[in-house]
Design a protein around this motif. Structure first.
Motif, PDB file in Angstrom:
ATOM      1  N   SER A   1       0.834  -1.209   0.000  1.00 22.30           N
ATOM      2  CA  SER A   1       0.000   0.000   0.000  1.00 22.30           C
ATOM      3  C   SER A   1       0.863   1.251   0.000  1.00 22.30           C
ATOM      4  O   SER A   1       0.580   2.227  -0.715  1.00 22.30           O
ATOM      5  N   ARG A   2       1.917   1.242   0.802  1.00 23.51           N
ATOM      6  CA  ARG A   2       2.797   2.410   0.878  1.00 23.51           C
ATOM      7  C   ARG A   2       3.520   2.649  -0.440  1.00 23.51           C
ATOM      8  O   ARG A   2       3.643   3.784  -0.903  1.00 23.51           O
ATOM      9  N   GLN A   3       3.994   1.558  -1.061  1.00 22.72           N
ATOM     10  CA  GLN A   3       4.710   1.699  -2.328  1.00 22.72           C
ATOM     11  C   GLN A   3       3.781   2.230  -3.423  1.00 22.72           C
ATOM     12  O   GLN A   3       4.194   3.045  -4.256  1.00 22.72           O
ATOM     13  N   LEU A   4       2.525   1.763  -3.441  1.00 23.69           N
ATOM     14  CA  LEU A   4       1.582   2.249  -4.437  1.00 23.69           C
ATOM     15  C   LEU A   4       1.265   3.726  -4.235  1.00 23.69           C
ATOM     16  O   LEU A   4       1.156   4.500  -5.198  1.00 23.69           O
ATOM     17  N   LYS A   5       1.104   4.125  -2.982  1.00 24.39           N
ATOM     18  CA  LYS A   5       0.835   5.540  -2.678  1.00 24.39           C
ATOM     19  C   LYS A   5       2.023   6.399  -3.087  1.00 24.39           C
ATOM     20  O   LYS A   5       1.853   7.481  -3.688  1.00 24.39           O
TER      21      LYS A   5
ATOM     22  N   LEU B   1       4.083  10.057  -9.670  1.00 25.38           N
ATOM     23  CA  LEU B   1       3.519  10.289 -10.984  1.00 25.38           C
ATOM     24  C   LEU B   1       2.548  11.464 -11.007  1.00 25.38           C
ATOM     25  O   LEU B   1       2.280  12.037 -12.063  1.00 25.38           O
ATOM     26  N   GLY B   2       1.987  11.791  -9.855  1.00 26.07           N
ATOM     27  CA  GLY B   2       1.019  12.875  -9.780  1.00 26.07           C
ATOM     28  C   GLY B   2      -0.343  12.517 -10.329  1.00 26.07           C
ATOM     29  O   GLY B   2      -1.098  13.386 -10.771  1.00 26.07           O
ATOM     30  N   VAL B   3      -0.674  11.223 -10.327  1.00 22.64           N
ATOM     31  CA  VAL B   3      -1.974  10.755 -10.823  1.00 22.64           C
ATOM     32  C   VAL B   3      -2.510   9.675  -9.888  1.00 22.64           C
ATOM     33  O   VAL B   3      -1.765   9.086  -9.105  1.00 22.64           O
ATOM     34  N   THR B   4      -3.808   9.416  -9.992  1.00 23.46           N
ATOM     35  CA  THR B   4      -4.425   8.303  -9.278  1.00 23.46           C
ATOM     36  C   THR B   4      -4.450   7.097 -10.207  1.00 23.46           C
ATOM     37  O   THR B   4      -4.989   7.171 -11.313  1.00 23.46           O
ATOM     38  N   LEU B   5      -3.846   5.995  -9.767  1.00 23.79           N
ATOM     39  CA  LEU B   5      -3.760   4.803 -10.608  1.00 23.79           C
ATOM     40  C   LEU B   5      -4.914   3.842 -10.378  1.00 23.79           C
ATOM     41  O   LEU B   5      -5.277   3.095 -11.282  1.00 23.79           O
ATOM     42  N   PHE B   6      -5.473   3.839  -9.152  1.00 25.37           N
ATOM     43  CA  PHE B   6      -6.505   2.871  -8.803  1.00 25.37           C
ATOM     44  C   PHE B   6      -7.733   3.567  -8.245  1.00 25.37           C
ATOM     45  O   PHE B   6      -7.642   4.584  -7.549  1.00 25.37           O
ATOM     46  N   GLU B   7      -8.896   2.985  -8.546  1.00 23.55           N
ATOM     47  CA  GLU B   7     -10.137   3.304  -7.837  1.00 23.55           C
ATOM     48  C   GLU B   7     -10.326   2.198  -6.820  1.00 23.55           C
ATOM     49  O   GLU B   7     -10.546   1.040  -7.185  1.00 23.55           O
ATOM     50  N   ARG B   8     -10.223   2.511  -5.552  1.00 23.11           N
ATOM     51  CA  ARG B   8     -10.226   1.497  -4.510  1.00 23.11           C
ATOM     52  C   ARG B   8     -11.635   1.247  -4.001  1.00 23.11           C
ATOM     53  O   ARG B   8     -12.312   2.154  -3.541  1.00 23.11           O
ATOM     54  N   GLY B   9     -12.096  -0.019  -4.092  1.00 24.49           N
ATOM     55  CA  GLY B   9     -13.392  -0.414  -3.575  1.00 24.49           C
ATOM     56  C   GLY B   9     -13.246  -1.249  -2.324  1.00 24.49           C
ATOM     57  O   GLY B   9     -12.143  -1.487  -1.831  1.00 24.49           O
ATOM     58  N   SER B  10     -14.355  -1.747  -1.828  1.00 26.03           N
ATOM     59  CA  SER B  10     -14.325  -2.521  -0.580  1.00 26.03           C
ATOM     60  C   SER B  10     -13.723  -3.900  -0.777  1.00 26.03           C
ATOM     61  O   SER B  10     -13.091  -4.455   0.117  1.00 26.03           O
TER      62      SER B  10
ATOM     63  N   ALA C   1      -5.627   6.556 -16.348  1.00 20.44           N
ATOM     64  CA  ALA C   1      -4.178   6.748 -16.233  1.00 20.44           C
ATOM     65  C   ALA C   1      -3.507   5.456 -15.793  1.00 20.44           C
ATOM     66  O   ALA C   1      -2.400   5.124 -16.237  1.00 20.44           O
ATOM     67  N   GLY C   2      -4.182   4.695 -14.917  1.00 23.11           N
ATOM     68  CA  GLY C   2      -3.636   3.422 -14.454  1.00 23.11           C
ATOM     69  C   GLY C   2      -3.536   2.398 -15.570  1.00 23.11           C
ATOM     70  O   GLY C   2      -2.556   1.647 -15.650  1.00 23.11           O
ATOM     71  N   GLU C   3      -4.550   2.360 -16.445  1.00 20.57           N
ATOM     72  CA  GLU C   3      -4.520   1.435 -17.583  1.00 20.57           C
ATOM     73  C   GLU C   3      -3.334   1.738 -18.487  1.00 20.57           C
ATOM     74  O   GLU C   3      -2.609   0.835 -18.920  1.00 20.57           O
ATOM     75  N   TYR C   4      -3.144   3.020 -18.777  1.00 20.51           N
ATOM     76  CA  TYR C   4      -2.020   3.408 -19.633  1.00 20.51           C
ATOM     77  C   TYR C   4      -0.692   3.057 -18.978  1.00 20.51           C
ATOM     78  O   TYR C   4       0.194   2.476 -19.618  1.00 20.51           O
ATOM     79  N   PHE C   5      -0.560   3.382 -17.686  1.00 22.62           N
ATOM     80  CA  PHE C   5       0.710   3.138 -17.001  1.00 22.62           C
ATOM     81  C   PHE C   5       0.992   1.639 -16.881  1.00 22.62           C
ATOM     82  O   PHE C   5       2.143   1.209 -16.978  1.00 22.62           O
TER      83      PHE C   5
END
Length: 293
Positions: free
Chosen positions: A33-37, A43-52, A60-64
């Motif tokens: 979690s820390r590494q992803l944050k 990168l200055g972007v949100t890569l994931f939409e986090r659900g329950s 942006a996450g798909e491209y990256f």
């Protein structure tokens, strides 16, 4: 940005769950979690939409993720090719458009298995456009492309053999009863066309006139899925012979007349040093080619 972090990120992409990714990687969930944050902050972007229960990639996450896969693949290939003894080892990746002339590539790979048995060969099937993109990005060592294609920025070897253009049709189609198909026969047909620009211009020249407008209802980059569209009645596919095996099927291949043939070439970037594994493959291929190639 470290390769280790990219591997963490790609494992989460594959698992769609941080806990499962942590288990696969044998690291703690807080570490992932820390590494992803930190990666998102860098990168200055949100890569994931986090659900329950699961997480999904943003645009942006798909491209990256696509770029990260290529970076990791390229790094792994470079390490495999550098870490070798006097015996030739390593990996080569060949991107290939669909071509019956791939049989010569198969023969070269077989020969390579005798002369350099520790070299691993990967074949990635795609169209000529992506072959060139990945070739010049360093992901592919070689590409197999159908002619005509622009090879100004590539070294190349012509592959033996030709393949005829024609149409793939259902056996209940009136065209299936013909020995060959003319341009006029295509005028009232629903056409499934290759996406490759070279193929499109090649077929347009064959039509011989700009007055004949084909009714293109679908396009394809690989013929297998197009053959399913043909089977289900979407239309007929303009394609090369020898790619889809029509034996014991409801499909028939009918050649064009006047006959239109295609050739293929193996290409690789100009002025780019080759790994020992790539050089060994090229030597195996050259040994199979006629003296005038």
């Amino acid at each position: 940005m470290e390769l280790r972090v990219l591997r963490y990120f790609l494992m989460v992409v594959n698992e769609r769950n941080i806990s499962r990714a942590a288990e696969r990687l044998h690291v703690s969930q807080p570490t992932i979690s820390r590494q992803l944050k930190d990666l998102e902050d860098e990168l200055g972007v949100t890569l994931f939409e986090r659900g329950s229960r699961s997480i999904e990639l943003t645009a942006a996450g798909e491209y990256f993720a696509n770029q990260a896969r290529q970076i990791v693949l390229l790094a792994d290939k470079a390490v495999a090719n550098v870490n070798q003894t006097q015996e030739v080892t390593g990996q080569i990746m060949i991107g290939s458009a669909e071509a019956p002339m791939m049989v010569t590539i198969g023969q070269a790979v077989s020969q390579l298995g005798q002369t350099a048995p520790k070299v691993q060969v990967g074949i990635y099937s795609t169209d000529a456009n992506e072959v060139k993109q990945r070739l010049h990005a360093g992901v592919f060592d070689f590409g197999v492309v159908m002619e005509p294609t622009n090879k100004d920025d590539s070294d190349f070897l012509k592959l033996p053999g030709t393949s005829a253009w024609g149409v793939l049709v259902r056996e209940d189609s009136p065209l299936a009863q013909k020995a060959a198909v003319t341009a006029a026969d295509l005028a009232d047909q629903r056409i499934i066309m290759s996406q490759q620009h070279g193929s499109i211009s090649y077929l347009t020249d064959w039509l011989g006139t700009s007055d004949l407008q084909l009714n293109v209802v679908a396009t394809y980059n690989l013929l297998y899925n197009a053959s399913i569209l043909v089977e289900t009645g979407v239309g007929i596919a303009l394609c090369l012979d020898g790619i889809i095996n029509t034996a014991d099927s409801t499909l028939r291949f009918v050649p064009l007349t006047p006959r239109l043939e295609a050739k293929a070439s193996l290409i690789w970037p100009k002025n780019t040093p080759q790994s020992p594994a790539a050089s060994a493959f090229l030597a195996a291929l050259r040994a199979l080619l006629p003296s005038d190639y």
